[in-house]
Design a protein around this motif. Structure first.
Motif, PDB file in Angstrom:
ATOM      1  N   GLU A 137       0.847  -1.208   0.000  1.00  0.00           N
ATOM      2  CA  GLU A 137       0.000   0.000   0.000  1.00  0.00           C
ATOM      3  C   GLU A 137       0.881   1.257   0.000  1.00  0.00           C
ATOM      4  O   GLU A 137       0.642   2.220   0.742  1.00  0.00           O
ATOM      5  CB  GLU A 137      -0.927   0.012   1.229  1.00  0.00           C
ATOM      6  N   ALA A 138       1.921   1.223  -0.835  1.00  0.00           N
ATOM      7  CA  ALA A 138       2.927   2.291  -0.813  1.00  0.00           C
ATOM      8  C   ALA A 138       2.353   3.661  -1.151  1.00  0.00           C
ATOM      9  O   ALA A 138       2.943   4.688  -0.794  1.00  0.00           O
ATOM     10  CB  ALA A 138       4.070   1.957  -1.774  1.00  0.00           C
ATOM     11  N   HIS A 139       1.190   3.714  -1.790  1.00  0.00           N
ATOM     12  CA  HIS A 139       0.576   5.017  -2.114  1.00  0.00           C
ATOM     13  C   HIS A 139       0.219   5.803  -0.855  1.00  0.00           C
ATOM     14  O   HIS A 139       0.018   7.014  -0.915  1.00  0.00           O
ATOM     15  CB  HIS A 139      -0.685   4.820  -2.968  1.00  0.00           C
ATOM     16  N   CYS A 140       0.151   5.102   0.301  1.00  0.00           N
ATOM     17  CA  CYS A 140      -0.178   5.779   1.570  1.00  0.00           C
ATOM     18  C   CYS A 140       0.891   6.793   1.971  1.00  0.00           C
ATOM     19  O   CYS A 140       0.684   7.581   2.896  1.00  0.00           O
ATOM     20  CB  CYS A 140      -0.354   4.755   2.693  1.00  0.00           C
ATOM     21  N   ALA A 169       8.527  -1.327  -3.137  1.00  0.00           N
ATOM     22  CA  ALA A 169       7.284  -0.607  -2.861  1.00  0.00           C
ATOM     23  C   ALA A 169       6.201  -1.148  -3.790  1.00  0.00           C
ATOM     24  O   ALA A 169       6.409  -1.242  -5.004  1.00  0.00           O
ATOM     25  CB  ALA A 169       7.478   0.881  -3.079  1.00  0.00           C
ATOM     26  N   LEU A 170       5.047  -1.514  -3.210  1.00  0.00           N
ATOM     27  CA  LEU A 170       3.963  -2.106  -3.994  1.00  0.00           C
ATOM     28  C   LEU A 170       2.666  -1.359  -3.759  1.00  0.00           C
ATOM     29  O   LEU A 170       2.360  -0.962  -2.628  1.00  0.00           O
ATOM     30  CB  LEU A 170       3.773  -3.576  -3.610  1.00  0.00           C
ATOM     31  N   THR A 171       1.911  -1.179  -4.820  1.00  0.00           N
ATOM     32  CA  THR A 171       0.603  -0.540  -4.688  1.00  0.00           C
ATOM     33  C   THR A 171      -0.266  -0.953  -5.867  1.00  0.00           C
ATOM     34  O   THR A 171       0.238  -1.397  -6.899  1.00  0.00           O
ATOM     35  CB  THR A 171       0.725   0.995  -4.620  1.00  0.00           C
ATOM     36  N   ALA A 172      -1.558  -0.820  -5.689  1.00  0.00           N
ATOM     37  CA  ALA A 172      -2.486  -1.185  -6.766  1.00  0.00           C
ATOM     38  C   ALA A 172      -2.702  -0.027  -7.724  1.00  0.00           C
ATOM     39  O   ALA A 172      -3.042  -0.230  -8.883  1.00  0.00           O
ATOM     40  CB  ALA A 172      -3.825  -1.639  -6.179  1.00  0.00           C
ATOM     41  N   SER A 173      -2.498   1.192  -7.250  1.00  0.00           N
ATOM     42  CA  SER A 173      -2.741   2.327  -8.140  1.00  0.00           C
ATOM     43  C   SER A 173      -1.930   3.541  -7.688  1.00  0.00           C
ATOM     44  O   SER A 173      -1.747   3.758  -6.488  1.00  0.00           O
ATOM     45  CB  SER A 173      -4.226   2.692  -8.149  1.00  0.00           C
ATOM     46  N   VAL A 178       2.088  10.552  -7.687  1.00  0.00           N
ATOM     47  CA  VAL A 178       2.196   9.669  -6.514  1.00  0.00           C
ATOM     48  C   VAL A 178       3.404   8.744  -6.669  1.00  0.00           C
ATOM     49  O   VAL A 178       4.158   8.525  -5.710  1.00  0.00           O
ATOM     50  CB  VAL A 178       0.890   8.869  -6.306  1.00  0.00           C
ATOM     51  N   LYS A 179       3.634   8.224  -7.870  1.00  0.00           N
ATOM     52  CA  LYS A 179       4.802   7.369  -8.107  1.00  0.00           C
ATOM     53  C   LYS A 179       6.093   8.118  -7.788  1.00  0.00           C
ATOM     54  O   LYS A 179       7.003   7.577  -7.153  1.00  0.00           O
ATOM     55  CB  LYS A 179       4.842   6.904  -9.574  1.00  0.00           C
ATOM     56  N   GLU A 180       6.133   9.349  -8.237  1.00  0.00           N
ATOM     57  CA  GLU A 180       7.308  10.186  -7.991  1.00  0.00           C
ATOM     58  C   GLU A 180       7.512  10.399  -6.496  1.00  0.00           C
ATOM     59  O   GLU A 180       8.645  10.342  -5.989  1.00  0.00           O
ATOM     60  CB  GLU A 180       7.079  11.538  -8.683  1.00  0.00           C
ATOM     61  N   GLU A 181       6.419  10.623  -5.787  1.00  0.00           N
ATOM     62  CA  GLU A 181       6.543  10.862  -4.347  1.00  0.00           C
ATOM     63  C   GLU A 181       6.939   9.596  -3.590  1.00  0.00           C
ATOM     64  O   GLU A 181       7.704   9.655  -2.631  1.00  0.00           O
ATOM     65  CB  GLU A 181       5.238  11.436  -3.773  1.00  0.00           C
ATOM     66  N   ILE A 182       6.423   8.440  -4.026  1.00  0.00           N
ATOM     67  CA  ILE A 182       6.827   7.171  -3.408  1.00  0.00           C
ATOM     68  C   ILE A 182       8.347   7.018  -3.513  1.00  0.00           C
ATOM     69  O   ILE A 182       9.031   6.731  -2.530  1.00  0.00           O
ATOM     70  CB  ILE A 182       6.112   5.972  -4.078  1.00  0.00           C
ATOM     71  N   LYS A 184      10.633   9.298  -4.037  1.00  0.00           N
ATOM     72  CA  LYS A 184      11.355  10.339  -3.304  1.00  0.00           C
ATOM     73  C   LYS A 184      11.327  10.079  -1.792  1.00  0.00           C
ATOM     74  O   LYS A 184      12.361  10.126  -1.122  1.00  0.00           O
ATOM     75  CB  LYS A 184      10.730  11.694  -3.620  1.00  0.00           C
ATOM     76  N   GLN A 185      10.125   9.812  -1.253  1.00  0.00           N
ATOM     77  CA  GLN A 185       9.980   9.677   0.203  1.00  0.00           C
ATOM     78  C   GLN A 185      10.628   8.396   0.741  1.00  0.00           C
ATOM     79  O   GLN A 185      11.057   8.356   1.891  1.00  0.00           O
ATOM     80  CB  GLN A 185       8.506   9.718   0.597  1.00  0.00           C
ATOM     81  N   LEU A 186      10.682   7.351  -0.075  1.00  0.00           N
ATOM     82  CA  LEU A 186      11.331   6.110   0.368  1.00  0.00           C
ATOM     83  C   LEU A 186      12.819   6.105   0.016  1.00  0.00           C
ATOM     84  O   LEU A 186      13.531   5.155   0.338  1.00  0.00           O
ATOM     85  CB  LEU A 186      10.656   4.887  -0.269  1.00  0.00           C
ATOM     86  N   GLU A 187      13.261   7.169  -0.664  1.00  0.00           N
ATOM     87  CA  GLU A 187      14.659   7.293  -1.086  1.00  0.00           C
ATOM     88  C   GLU A 187      15.086   6.082  -1.911  1.00  0.00           C
ATOM     89  O   GLU A 187      16.161   5.499  -1.709  1.00  0.00           O
ATOM     90  CB  GLU A 187      15.571   7.502   0.133  1.00  0.00           C
TER      91      GLU A 187
END
Length: 203
Positions: A137-140, A169-173, A178-182, A184-187
């Protein structure tokens, strides 16, 4: 065992659905991965199979206690050692489970993002032989999404504690933003990105 042998032994399937095999291959090469797969697309296999090919523990971060318990239950039915740490457990129980991850043969440790902030968890994490961190649920992590969970922003502390461990990182959508932020935030470091179409040919 090879990924295909692991799949056959524990899941009874002869081959992966694309792009599961590519995601698993990237993880086994130690790359960071961002995978967008629709619900029911077999996301859990993408981190469970490579984790079973590697020595050490896989940390799985998910916001849903029910999902944790379901996946731990399914893994145990297959004879795979897995535990979940959540708010329903007392400190002593958590202490024992974390010790088992350091000294025992636990393969999967499911935790909520909130749990990562505790000193107890971080001290044990440093001593674990961690090979993969899977973030479901990485979009969270995105403040642009509807399901923003502030504790997700703290997941990168694990990267600081063990910079050599790869992240998946896994997500359904996720939108492009949002992809860019995932990432960036997870480095994520030059992540391999996999995305399959959500179009259903029968509709």
């Amino acid at each position: 065992m090879s990924p295909r042998e692991v799949l056959k032994k524990y899941w009874g399937y002869d081959q992966f659905r694309p792009p599961q095999d590519q995601i698993i291959d990237a993880a086994l090469k130690g790359k960071d991965v961002l995978a967008l797969l629709p619900t029911g697309g077999g996301k859990s296999v993408c981190f469970q199979v490579p984790a079973l090919c590697l020595e050490g523990v896989c940390i799985v971060i998910t916001p849903l206690i029910a999902l944790m318990q379901d996946q731990v239950g399914e893994l145990k039915k297959k004879g795979i050692s897995a535990v979940a740490i959540h708010s329903g457990l007392g400190r002593q129980e958590i202490d024992v489970l974390l010790d088992n991850c350091v000294y025992g043969s636990i393969k999967f440790l499911y935790v909520s993002p909130e749990r990562l902030q505790t000193e107890l968890f971080q001290e044990r994490f440093k001593r674990m032989n961690v090979k993969l961190v899977a973030i479901d649920e990485a979009h969270c992590i995105s403040q642009w999404g509807h399901d923003f969970r502030p504790p997700y922003l703290q997941i990168k502390v694990l990267r600081e504690l063990k910079p050599e461990v790869s992240f998946m990182a896994l997500t359904a959508s996720a939108t492009s933003k949002v992809k860019e932020e995932i990432s960036k935030q997870l480095e994520l470091k030059r992540p391999s990105i996999f995305q399959i179409s959500f179009a259903r040919p029968n509709i």
